[in-house]
Write an enzyme that holds these catalytic residues in place. Structure first.
Site, PDB file in Angstrom:
ATOM      1  N   LYS A 108      -6.327   3.747   8.885  1.00  0.00           N
ATOM      2  CA  LYS A 108      -5.484   4.740   8.222  1.00  0.00           C
ATOM      3  C   LYS A 108      -6.050   6.143   8.389  1.00  0.00           C
ATOM      4  O   LYS A 108      -5.312   7.097   8.626  1.00  0.00           O
ATOM      5  CB  LYS A 108      -5.331   4.390   6.743  1.00  0.00           C
TER       6      LYS A 108
ATOM      7  N   SER B  93       0.802  -1.231   0.000  1.00  0.00           N
ATOM      8  CA  SER B  93       0.000   0.000   0.000  1.00  0.00           C
ATOM      9  C   SER B  93       0.829   1.273   0.000  1.00  0.00           C
ATOM     10  O   SER B  93       0.296   2.368  -0.099  1.00  0.00           O
ATOM     11  CB  SER B  93      -0.984  -0.008   1.166  1.00  0.00           C
TER      12      SER B  93
END
Ligand code: ADP
Length: 670
Positions: A616, A573
């Protein structure tokens, strides 16, 4: 080597052996265990008490007798009560509470289900009598006048137990038994024999009957046999279900929910951390052939608790593994598998102990790395990090009152302002859960306690505001790295997901004279290294569109570094963040520090969705990020999140790198 006493010596039993013998006679041990214990005791009786084997044997027998072979607590399966307990102890966590209650509801229903018994006898009076007795005991009872009728009944409906007479016309009890074993193997059978010869009884048992009773039937024996068989069956059904696994960052309430489950069920609670385990023997014990051999932790804890059905929390099952002698996953599998754990053999004990009544709950920070067969056994319930608002509420309602009580401040008028709590959260903690927050609040309370004693006049009322927090805890420990740092060339902000929850990272890229080398540092895993290669190839192949000199790599080396090198980093990611750091470096346009990215990137610059979006976004809020850029494929995840998680963030969804360059990089090169 055992020293045997000579024949002539009178067999004087020491008081301790006499005690053991009496205890053994009283303890209702499973047959196999009683046999082992008896043999061991006989061996001890012939052993000289002064040799080491004597005390080893003595300890072993005492340990064996002290185990809760048959002792368990009764479950309280009142779902309303469970809900009250979960609510009273925890703020928020709605999805977790729902899942736990659903799990408990399944167990409750399973154990409330009336058990079905089929009585088969060709004498009407016998049938009616048995039916009456069993109905009174709460079973659903059906009857059949012959073996054939019984088989018809079994085709229509499932029964837990068949009670059948042996001697019947046409199809006798043994023939019925054989047919039932073929057509409905899960149904247990009790054979009632008019002539209880050992031979017929043995034959029935050999063909799969669970028990036999001889006529005239002793009612107490009948009822207790039926109850025992049905109990065993229910218990077996209950233990077939998956094992709960609470997964999430540290300090998010996993242990606390586990404790609440135990309290709701009225079971004892024990927690065993697997993180520090170095050796399989710590779980399974050492063989008694070793000097100083000890039982494993599982059996030891059960003995300490004195019950065989506690809620047993196996903490951090994802941390077992490295540096673990033996095969960790297989031990865990054995413990968590109901087929295997009913015969769990601790090396020290050397006889099977039934662990199937234990309710195991596993916890893990990350389940993705668990071996597939283990994951297969687990029903994962995800815990996620808390928002600032949730942390504030939990601190005020639970953590502070607990710390005030612990520090003897509960009776003083201590006023902690909301702003003060928020300051502690923002400036003194950087975490998804609540551990650090709890520690900081404990520090405040400790210092307040001292102040209260030193300054008696102020003891009546202590007010804690933002200033006071700074006075008590010292200068702030964390800054808002994203909001407060400078925009720089070659440094892009990224969001990653680790076992501690979401984290913010800064990817740095630099170029120097060299020979087309890509240097990667910062404890990067293989996937991350490949993401960096991909990002570089993308930039090289799209140099012209990006306004970069196509020959930039000709006589240079590129170095990419992700600081905090002690934390291993892995996963795809960070791909887009690396690309952005490179584009910033090569165009000379500074990257906005407060714009954070997360996304996997393909070679042609498309963004692929990533996981851990909630974590996140929470990390972005904590670090003071204002813009978050995510792959379009994550839109569903973003939409499913509450407003609180998105508060203060501009979230941009993008399909490819080209769309986001201008959002992240400042217009003017430096
Ligand atoms: P974990 O096992 O996930 O590491 P803990 O259960 O030890 O976390 O939680 C840390 C602390 O935070 C404990 O004191 C716990 O009671 C408290 N806590 C966690 N979540 C909540 C919540 N939702 N409501 C109230 N207290 C909570």
């Amino acid at each position: 080597m055992f020293f045997r006493k000579t024949e002539e010596e009178p067999a004087k039993l020491s008081p301790e052996l006499q005690e053991l013998r009496a205890a053994l006679a009283k303890a209702n041990l499973p047959e196999a265990v009683a046999a082992v214990a008896k043999k061991e005791l006989e061996r001890l009786e012939k052993t000289d008490p002064s040799v080491a084997e004597y005390s080893i044997g003595l300890n072993y027998l005492e340990f064996l007798l002290g185990l809760p072979w048959n002792r368990s607590t009764d479950d309280n399966l009142d779902l309303g009560n469970a809900e009250i307990i979960l609510e009273r102890r925890h703020y928020g966590l709605r999805p977790v509470k729902e899942r736990v209650l659903e799990f408990l509801a399944g167990r409750t229903l399973c154990s409330l289900q009336a058990s079905r018994v089929l009585v088969v006898d060709d004498e009407e009076i016998a049938r009616t009598n048995l039916e009456y007795i069993l109905r009174k005991d709460g079973y659903q009872v059906a009857t059949a006048a012959s073996g054939l009728e019984a088989l018809d009944r079994l085709k229509e409906q499932d029964f837990d137990l068949v009670l059948t007479d042996l001697k019947m016309e046409k199809m006798d009890g043994l023939q019925l038994l054989e047919s039932v074993k073929q057509t409905a193997p899960a149904t247990d059978i009790i054979m009632i024999t008019g002539y209880a010869t050992v031979a017929t009884a043995v034959d029935a048992l050999r063909k799969g009957a669970a028990h036999y009773l001889s006529k005239p039937i002793n009612l107490d024996e009948l009822r207790s046999s039926v109850r025992e068989i049905i109990d065993k069956k229910r218990h077996f059904q209950l233990s077939q279900g998956p094992v709960l696994c609470f997964a999430g960052p540290p300090g998010t309430g996993k242990t606390s929910i586990g404790q609440a489950v135990a309290e709701a069920l009225g079971r004892k609670f024990v927690r065993l951390s697997l993180a520090g385990l170095r050796d399989e023997a710590e779980l399974r014990g050492h063989r008694r052939t070793y000097v100083g051999a000890m039982p494993g932790r599982i059996i030891n804890e059960l003995r300490r608790l004195e019950v065989n059905n506690p809620v047993f929390m196996l903490d951090e099952i994802d941390k077992i593994g490295q540096d673990f002698r033996g095969d960790p996953a297989s031990v865990l599998l054995e413990i968590l598998d109901p087929e295997q754990n009913r015969h769990f053999v601790d090396h020290y004990l050397d006889v099977p102990f039934d662990l199937s009544r234990v309710m195991f709950i596993a916890t893990a920070n990350i389940v993705e790395t668990l071996p597939a067969p283990l994951l297969d056994r687990l029903e994962v319930i995800q815990f996620s990090g808390y928002t600032e608002h949730e942390k504030k509420e939990i601190a005020k309602k639970f953590l502070l009152p607990k710390q005030l009580r612990t520090h003897g401040l509960a009776n003083l008028a201590v006023e902690v302002a909301d702003d003060a709590v928020v300051k502690v959260i923002r400036d003194y903690t950087r975490e998804a859960g609540l551990r650090q927050l709890e520690r900081e609040l404990a520090t405040i309370c400790r210092k307040l306690a001292r102040l209260a004693l030193q300054n008696k006049s102020a003891a009546g009322s202590l007010a804690v505001d933002e200033l006071m927090v700074e006075k008590l805890l010292g200068p702030r420990k964390f800054t808002h790295e994203a909001a407060e740092g400078e925009n720089r060339v070659g440094v892009a902000t990224g969001l990653v997901w680790t076992e501690f929850g979401g984290e913010i990272i800064f990817v740095e890229a630099t170029r120097m004279k060299g020979v087309r080398q890509l240097i990667l540092t910062g404890s990067l895993g293989d996937v991350l290294r490949e993401s960096a290669q991909t990002a570089l190839s993308y930039v090289r192949s799209h140099a012209r569109e990006l306004g970069i000199d196509p020959d930039f790599f000709k006589e240079s080396d590129i170095h990419i570094h992700i600081p905090s090198g002690a934390i291993p980093k892995e996963g795809p990611s960070a791909g887009v963040t690396i690309a952005m750091a490179l584009i910033s470096l090569l165009t000379g346009r500074p990257a906005r520090r407060a714009a954070a990215l997360s996304g996997e990137m393909t070679l042609n610059g498309r963004l692929l969705p990533v996981s851990g979006i909630r974590e996140k976004l929470l990390a972005a809020q904590r670090a003071g990020v204002t813009t978050v850029i995510l792959p379009q494929g994550n839109e569903v995840d973003v939409r499913s999140l509450g407003d609180e998680v998105k508060e203060g963030l501009e979230i941009i969804m993008a399909e490819e790198v080209g769309q986001i360059v201008d959002k992240v990089l400042l217009a003017e090169p430096q």
